[in-house]
Design an enzyme around this catalytic site. Structure first.
Site, PDB file in Angstrom:
ATOM      1  N   ASP A   9      -9.645  -9.201 -16.866  1.00  0.00           N
ATOM      2  CA  ASP A   9      -9.726 -10.435 -17.660  1.00  0.00           C
ATOM      3  C   ASP A   9      -8.338 -10.801 -18.177  1.00  0.00           C
ATOM      4  OD1 ASP A   9     -10.194 -12.485 -19.430  1.00  0.00           O
ATOM      5  OD2 ASP A   9     -11.641 -11.406 -20.659  1.00  0.00           O
ATOM      6  N   HIS A  22       0.828  -1.209   0.000  1.00  0.00           N
ATOM      7  CA  HIS A  22       0.000   0.000   0.000  1.00  0.00           C
ATOM      8  C   HIS A  22       0.863   1.260   0.000  1.00  0.00           C
ATOM      9  CE1 HIS A  22      -3.633   2.211   0.182  1.00  0.00           C
ATOM     10  NE2 HIS A  22      -4.315   1.402   0.961  1.00  0.00           N
TER      11      HIS A  22
END
Length: 445
Positions: A393, A164
């Protein structure tokens, strides 16, 4: 990372370096990036349907994903570096020498795609689907870990962990989109042709950039409150039960309508986020039966890319977030109704403007360790439902389930496959309160 009782078998774990030469230098992270409470790993879990093609070549798919990772690390080469504290202690920096990200291939003989339609049985049930858990991001660990696990029914699980310190949710998904397009074989041009191009420019969120007009005031997200109930003892991971509740579009509209029905003009434009987070916060607080005088906070990330002046450039993938903070007492939160909670959340969002961000940047720069949210009375909520994770995808279709690797006391809003206006809510609740929480969360307003 070998065989465990979880039934997950790691076949390969390797460092993947950028496919082309990258810059060798030090990159300074911003004051926002360097905050103590961001020194953890964002861990996504994407579940893909079993592949229906006869003779599916798993090795070929795995090879494509691994090669795509190497290519994606060229424009995003800091993700192949290592994070450390600067020698002067002012902030963090990334040592960029092309050290590499970790790629893991595994199989799991005890998971199928249907197991992810509901909450895990316990907080860490899915932990092994991202087997390398980076606990200390400053220990020399890689800031990016990717694990492709083939499930028992031919489905695939992709676990991805991002430091992060280097990127926020928006930035991490921009990387995932490029990574996925490369793996899917859509090579309409060079890597740099994909949009948006990654932008570093962490200096844009440093104190020097905000020198004029910044003030220093106390922000409630960092203020300490009195602990009236031994708050943190309620959240032992071994005594938490993960929950998963899906809110369809009609249910979300029902929540918003119940708020508008109060005839409070300023709430007629309540957003789905405000209505749902208000309902979650009240249900959680009521179920846990806090003392009436216990101060409670709802903390949530606010994207500041277009709240600062000038706006941050498209493709900025650093932490462009500050914490919104709604605060009240347990008595008022549970007794005053959902409209009251929604108004607190809306006000917390509306407070965040250019000057507010300047205040936060200066505060975290000057105060360092003291500018850390106090966990007492806090529910942290993270909105993943608008990041676009459900569209990632890799050439094997879009994920049918999106979630965290571990479902703990942090509440996460998630997208729902093929239902773009629905939202899934996942959070682990103290086991003694879980039934009441679920009853309240699913009750008609």
């Amino acid at each position: 990372m070998g065989t465990s009782a979880s039934g997950v078998q790691v076949k390969v774990a390797a460092l993947v370096t950028p496919s082309d030469p990258t810059h060798t230098h030090l990159l300074k992270l911003s004051s926002i990036d360097s905050q103590l409470f961001l020194r953890f790993t964002i861990e996504y879990l994407l579940i893909y349907q079993p592949l229906q093609l006869n003779g599916v070549d798993r090795e070929a798919i795995t090879g494509r994903v691994k090669a795509a990772l190497a290519r994606a690390l060229v424009p995003y080469y800091p993700l192949a570096g290592r994070v450390r504290a600067r020698p002067d202690g002012s902030c963090l920096e990334v040592v960029c020498r092309g050290q590499g990200a970790v790629f893991i291939e595994a199989t799991a003989d005890n998971f199928t795609v249907s197991d992810f339609e509901k909450a895990p049985r316990y907080v860490t049930e899915w932990r092994r689907l991202l087997a390398l858990e980076v606990v200390d991001v400053l220990s020399g660990a890689p800031p990016l870990v990717v694990q492709l696990t083939w499930l028992a029914d031919g489905a695939a699980a992709l676990g991805v962990g991002f430091s992060h310190c280097i990127c926020d949710g928006v930035g991490s998904v921009e990387f995932l989109n490029l990574f996925a397009k490369l793996a899917a074989g859509r090579r309409s041009g060079a890597t740099v042709a994909f949009k948006p191009k990654p932008v570093w420019q962490r200096n844009l969120l440093d104190p020097m950039s905000f020198k004029q007009g910044a003030t220093l005031t106390q922000h409630t997200e960092f203020s300490r409150v009195t602990d009236c109930c031994k708050f943190m003892t309620r959240f032992d991971p071994d005594q938490l039960t993960p929950t998963s509740v899906t809110f369809e579009e009609w249910r979300l509209n029902e929540l918003k309508n119940s708020i508008a029905a109060t005839n409070q003009l300023r709430l007629l434009s309540v957003t789905t986020f405000e209505a749902l987070s208000a309902h979650i916060w009240r249900s959680w607080a009521t179920a846990l039966n806090f003392p009436p005088n216990q101060t409670l906070k709802l903390l949530f990330s606010i994207n500041i890319r277009h709240r600062v002046k000038p706006s941050l450039p498209t493709g900025y993938y650093g932490n462009a977030i500050v914490l919104g903070c709604a605060q009240t007492t347990a008595r008022d939160l549970t007794e005053k109704g959902i409209a009251y909670a929604a108004e607190l959340i809306k006000e917390a969002k509306n407070r965040v403007d250019d000057n507010y961000v300047k205040e936060v940047v200066n505060s975290v720069s000057l105060n360092g360790a003291s500018s850390v949210p106090d966990p007492v009375g806090v529910l942290i909520l993270s909105q993943w439902s608008k990041l676009g994770l459900e569209r990632v995808d890799f050439g094997i279709g879009r994920p049918v389930q999106v979630g965290p690797v571990c479902t703990d006391r942090y509440c996460i809003l998630l997208p729902v496959h093929d239902h773009s206006r629905s939202v899934k809510v996942m959070v682990a609740v103290p086991s003694l309160a879980v039934d009441k929480y679920l009853d309240l969360l699913t009750a008609v307003q």
